[in-house]
Each structure stands twice: as structure tokens, then as C-alpha cells.
Design a protein around this motif. Sequence first.
Motif, PDB file in Angstrom:
ATOM      1  N   UNK A 168       0.814  -1.216   0.000  1.00 24.11           N
ATOM      2  CA  UNK A 168       0.000   0.000   0.000  1.00 24.11           C
ATOM      3  C   UNK A 168       0.853   1.274   0.000  1.00 24.11           C
ATOM      4  N   UNK A 169       2.141   1.140  -0.304  1.00 23.22           N
ATOM      5  CA  UNK A 169       3.007   2.318  -0.374  1.00 23.22           C
ATOM      6  C   UNK A 169       3.277   2.963   0.970  1.00 23.22           C
ATOM      7  N   UNK A 170       3.104   2.215   2.063  1.00 18.64           N
ATOM      8  CA  UNK A 170       3.309   2.789   3.395  1.00 18.64           C
ATOM      9  C   UNK A 170       4.616   2.268   3.981  1.00 18.64           C
ATOM     10  N   UNK A 171       5.455   3.196   4.404  1.00 15.47           N
ATOM     11  CA  UNK A 171       6.741   2.881   5.036  1.00 15.47           C
ATOM     12  C   UNK A 171       6.668   3.095   6.548  1.00 15.47           C
ATOM     13  N   UNK A 172       6.301   4.289   6.951  1.00  9.07           N
ATOM     14  CA  UNK A 172       6.289   4.633   8.383  1.00  9.07           C
ATOM     15  C   UNK A 172       4.893   4.422   8.966  1.00  9.07           C
ATOM     16  N   UNK A 173       4.537   3.153   9.120  1.00  7.16           N
ATOM     17  CA  UNK A 173       3.218   2.805   9.657  1.00  7.16           C
ATOM     18  C   UNK A 173       3.011   3.383  11.047  1.00  7.16           C
ATOM     19  N   UNK A 174       4.058   3.344  11.876  1.00  6.95           N
ATOM     20  CA  UNK A 174       3.990   3.876  13.234  1.00  6.95           C
ATOM     21  C   UNK A 174       5.123   4.882  13.398  1.00  6.95           C
ATOM     22  N   UNK A 175       4.784   6.142  13.571  1.00 13.20           N
ATOM     23  CA  UNK A 175       5.780   7.189  13.781  1.00 13.20           C
ATOM     24  C   UNK A 175       5.693   7.664  15.226  1.00 13.20           C
ATOM     25  N   UNK A 176       6.823   7.706  15.889  1.00 13.18           N
ATOM     26  CA  UNK A 176       6.898   8.291  17.228  1.00 13.18           C
ATOM     27  C   UNK A 176       7.598   9.623  17.125  1.00 13.18           C
ATOM     28  N   UNK A 177       6.859  10.694  17.214  1.00 13.27           N
ATOM     29  CA  UNK A 177       7.411  12.036  16.969  1.00 13.27           C
ATOM     30  C   UNK A 177       7.545  12.770  18.298  1.00 13.27           C
ATOM     31  N   UNK A 178       8.764  13.201  18.603  1.00 13.45           N
ATOM     32  CA  UNK A 178       9.063  13.837  19.891  1.00 13.45           C
ATOM     33  C   UNK A 178       8.947  15.356  19.791  1.00 13.45           C
ATOM     34  N   UNK A 179       8.190  15.914  20.733  1.00 14.76           N
ATOM     35  CA  UNK A 179       7.968  17.361  20.767  1.00 14.76           C
ATOM     36  C   UNK A 179       8.233  17.888  22.170  1.00 14.76           C
ATOM     37  N   UNK A 180       8.475  19.199  22.221  1.00 14.95           N
ATOM     38  CA  UNK A 180       8.483  19.906  23.504  1.00 14.95           C
ATOM     39  C   UNK A 180       7.635  21.161  23.338  1.00 14.95           C
ATOM     40  N   UNK A 181       7.178  21.673  24.472  1.00 18.41           N
ATOM     41  CA  UNK A 181       6.383  22.892  24.468  1.00 18.41           C
ATOM     42  C   UNK A 181       7.241  24.012  25.048  1.00 18.41           C
ATOM     43  N   UNK A 182       7.520  25.008  24.223  1.00 16.05           N
ATOM     44  CA  UNK A 182       8.377  26.112  24.650  1.00 16.05           C
ATOM     45  C   UNK A 182       7.641  26.992  25.660  1.00 16.05           C
ATOM     46  N   UNK A 183       8.385  27.858  26.313  1.00 16.67           N
ATOM     47  CA  UNK A 183       7.812  28.734  27.328  1.00 16.67           C
ATOM     48  C   UNK A 183       6.698  29.623  26.776  1.00 16.67           C
ATOM     49  N   UNK A 184       6.781  29.930  25.467  1.00 21.10           N
ATOM     50  CA  UNK A 184       5.756  30.793  24.868  1.00 21.10           C
ATOM     51  C   UNK A 184       4.507  30.019  24.449  1.00 21.10           C
ATOM     52  N   UNK A 185       4.478  28.708  24.749  1.00 23.73           N
ATOM     53  CA  UNK A 185       3.313  27.888  24.432  1.00 23.73           C
ATOM     54  C   UNK A 185       3.368  27.231  23.068  1.00 23.73           C
ATOM     55  N   UNK A 186       4.418  27.476  22.311  1.00 27.19           N
ATOM     56  CA  UNK A 186       4.539  26.916  20.967  1.00 27.19           C
ATOM     57  C   UNK A 186       5.142  25.514  21.033  1.00 27.19           C
ATOM     58  N   UNK A 187       4.511  24.572  20.334  1.00 24.08           N
ATOM     59  CA  UNK A 187       5.040  23.215  20.263  1.00 24.08           C
ATOM     60  C   UNK A 187       6.122  23.130  19.194  1.00 24.08           C
ATOM     61  N   UNK A 188       7.223  22.455  19.513  1.00 23.52           N
ATOM     62  CA  UNK A 188       8.368  22.341  18.607  1.00 23.52           C
ATOM     63  C   UNK A 188       8.759  20.874  18.487  1.00 23.52           C
TER      64      UNK A 188
END
Length: 442
Positions: A109-129
Motif C-alpha cells: 500500500x506504499x506505506x513505510x512509516x506505519x507507526x511514527x513516534x514524533x518527539x515534541x516539547x512545548x516552549x515557554x511561549x506555548x509553541x510546540x516544537x
Amino acid sequence: MNNGLDLELVRAAEDINRLLARYGVRFGLYRKGTFHEQLFPFDPIPRVITAPEFALLEKGLSQRAAALNCFLNDIYGKKQIVSDNVVPADFVAASSGYLVPCEGFKPSKGIWNHISGIDLVKARDGKWIILEDNLRVPSGASYPLIARSISRICCPDVFHQTRIEDNRDYGEILKHTMDYVNCGGINVVLTPGRYNAAYFEHSYLAERTGAELVTGADLVVEDNVCYLKTYDNKKTRVGAIYRRISDDYLDPMTFRPESVIGVPHLFDAVRAGNVALLNAPGNGVADDKGIYYFVPKMIRYYLNEEPVLSNAPTYLPFYEEDRKYCEANFDTLVFKDVAEAGGYGVVFADRLSAKEKEKFRDLVFSEPRRFIAQNVIDFEDLDILEDGQEVPRKADLRAFVLLSEKPVVWKSGLTRFSRNPDSFVVNSSQGGGFKDTWVEQC
């Protein structure tokens, strides 16, 4: 969060951790050739994400996972993004995650990344990075899944009185993802075995999805078809494999010949379209920390959209302009070895002695493809319970995106925190703990 409910969870913390220990919620580490297994400390105070905030995350994470899948289809196929000079060819070729045997390979089905674990942090200004993408064998979903289940047992009133999304559907989402790419046969979870760091997760997710938990010795490939061998010498065809073995050890006939935990000729069966591997081999090229630099460009290139979520400001010493910036601002940057994971290979330049700094500077600029540099993000602290007191500690979020007909972002996630008040590194391998992640209902 209601203070009364908060207090009820805090009072139940000991009971929750005792049950987690009883159920074997552990992770293992190899140190100096010895296997150590330890509990993954759970903090009862949940991270709470509002419904509008999660809607933004959902949009941005879905966008990112889709673009990364486009990149993997392209980079092992026509390489149009390289031809159009969006990503340099030599940068891709130098990635340790780029697997030549995957050239021309088309996954189910053309799918490689069936399960992605994406790491984020929330900066002091409330923005997710977004800090990094994990597309090979990302782990961690089982921990908030079982912690929520146990918390429900210990504090049922909390969950009757709180309007949050139910996270118990992860097994169903994962099973659907496996079924979607299944090439005809049963689903299995392929584990390296009992002494793997995430063995608890392998067994738990096999149970939640109704898949068979197997090792390489349980599988055999005949005429490019994969089978599960049973105790009575019968064979059952396998249609999808959620593999928890790294690429190098999957198939000794294609990758590392010394592997004793893989399945001979497994990749032949995958290439023939007779069995699906989740995640696909070769994904390491897309979660290389150096390739991370280019993901916003991929989103614009493949999807013709502006990125919803931002990368951390990142510099590649590989490029002359970025190298000059790194030289001029060396003391203010954090450097990451692109081949490392689990919090290893992360160096804060301002914490080095003068002698260490000189030595490390020479290493970075003599091997510029090996490192990325980033501005240090002062991301938010979350309260944790320590010795009966609430204290602030750095915390990140691993979000899980599953691809089938479309990306699905699990309405939960693994919130990890540092137990060291002076550390920005939250990984379990570095002594961190975890929290449940609550997503408020609309």
C-alpha cells in the motif's frame, strides 16, 4: 484539572506503581555488557492537553508523517527530491540509515512509516516544537496505555468525572494498521526476545492487537512466503509483521549475516509482496537527525503546504554557512550525534570544560556530517511528585501517528520527564520517568 481529582491520583501513586511493577512494566538496558532491567517510574500527575491545542498537534503531526512517507517512497524510487536539489544526494547517501537493498522496493500500500513516534516539547511561549522523528521501531505507547488502565482501577471516580479522550483504542488502531497492509495471513509481533529493552511493550501490544508474539526462530520463509511454525509442526501463513528488531538484524541473507535473531530470506518475501513489515526497513534515512533539517522543505515539496509545526532551529556543520554560525556561537548550542538515540550523543557545549570543549569542537568540524547543532530550547516544566512534594521538571511528549488509509494521531502519548532538576534529557535510558497524557474532549 480539578484539585480534588489531582489529589486522589497523588494519594494512589504508590498503589499504581506497585501494580505497574506487578504487571512487569519495565525497560531494560545493556551497560558494560550486562543486562539491567528496571521499573519505569510513573508520576500520577497527568499532562493535560486542551482540545484546541491537540487539534493543532493532530493537524501538524499528520502532515509531517505523510510528508515523511512521501520522502521514503521517493528516495528509494525516482529520487525526485534529490534531482530537484531540495535534499543533497551526498547527504542522503552518507546516512547510516540508508539501505541500498531497499532501492526500488515498494511496500504494501506504499506505506513505510506505519507507526511514527514524533518527539515534541512545548516552549515557554506555548509553541510546540518538534525535536525528532522516530520511524524505525519507536517504542513507548504501551506505558501510558497500561498506566491509564491501572489508574482507572485505583481511581475510578477520577475518570467518571473528567472529560478526557479514552486512550484504550491504541490496540484497535494498531490492529487496523496491520490489517490494512496485510498481504494475506495472520498478524504477528516479532521480538528479539526477553532481553530486549522494550520486551514488555512487545508482549503487551501483541495481546492488545490479538497478534501472535514470535521470535525469529518461530518464523520460516519458503518460496518467498513467510510462515509461523507451531508446536505440532504445522505452518500458518503470516501476512503482516510488526517487527521490533532493527533493520540490520531482520534478515541475515540481506543485512547482517551474523544475525541470529532474524529470519533468513524474510526480505525476499517482503519484496515479493507476500508479507508486510511494519515499519518498513530503510526508514532510518528519514529519521536521521541530519535529514530532520529538511523535513519542513519536504512538507512544502510533497504536499505544497506550509508546516503546521516547527522544527527546533537547527544547523548543519556540513554546510559552510551553518558551520560559520556554529563556530561563532559554539558555546550556546547543543550538539547531537546523528547516529545516536535514547538521549546518548547529546552535548551541551556550555557544560564542557575548556579542554573538553576544544577536543569536541575539533571532532564536530572534522566530521561535519556526523553532527547537527540546535539552539537550546527552554521548554516547559511539568510538576512531578517527589518525596511527597510537587516539583517542576523538564518534560517532552512522544506522539504516535499511525498510517493506513490516512494518518491517525493517537489521542494520548508518552510524556517523559527528567528526574534530575538540572537536566534537559528526559529519556528512560537516562533515568527519566513517565506520565499519562490527557487530551480533553471537545
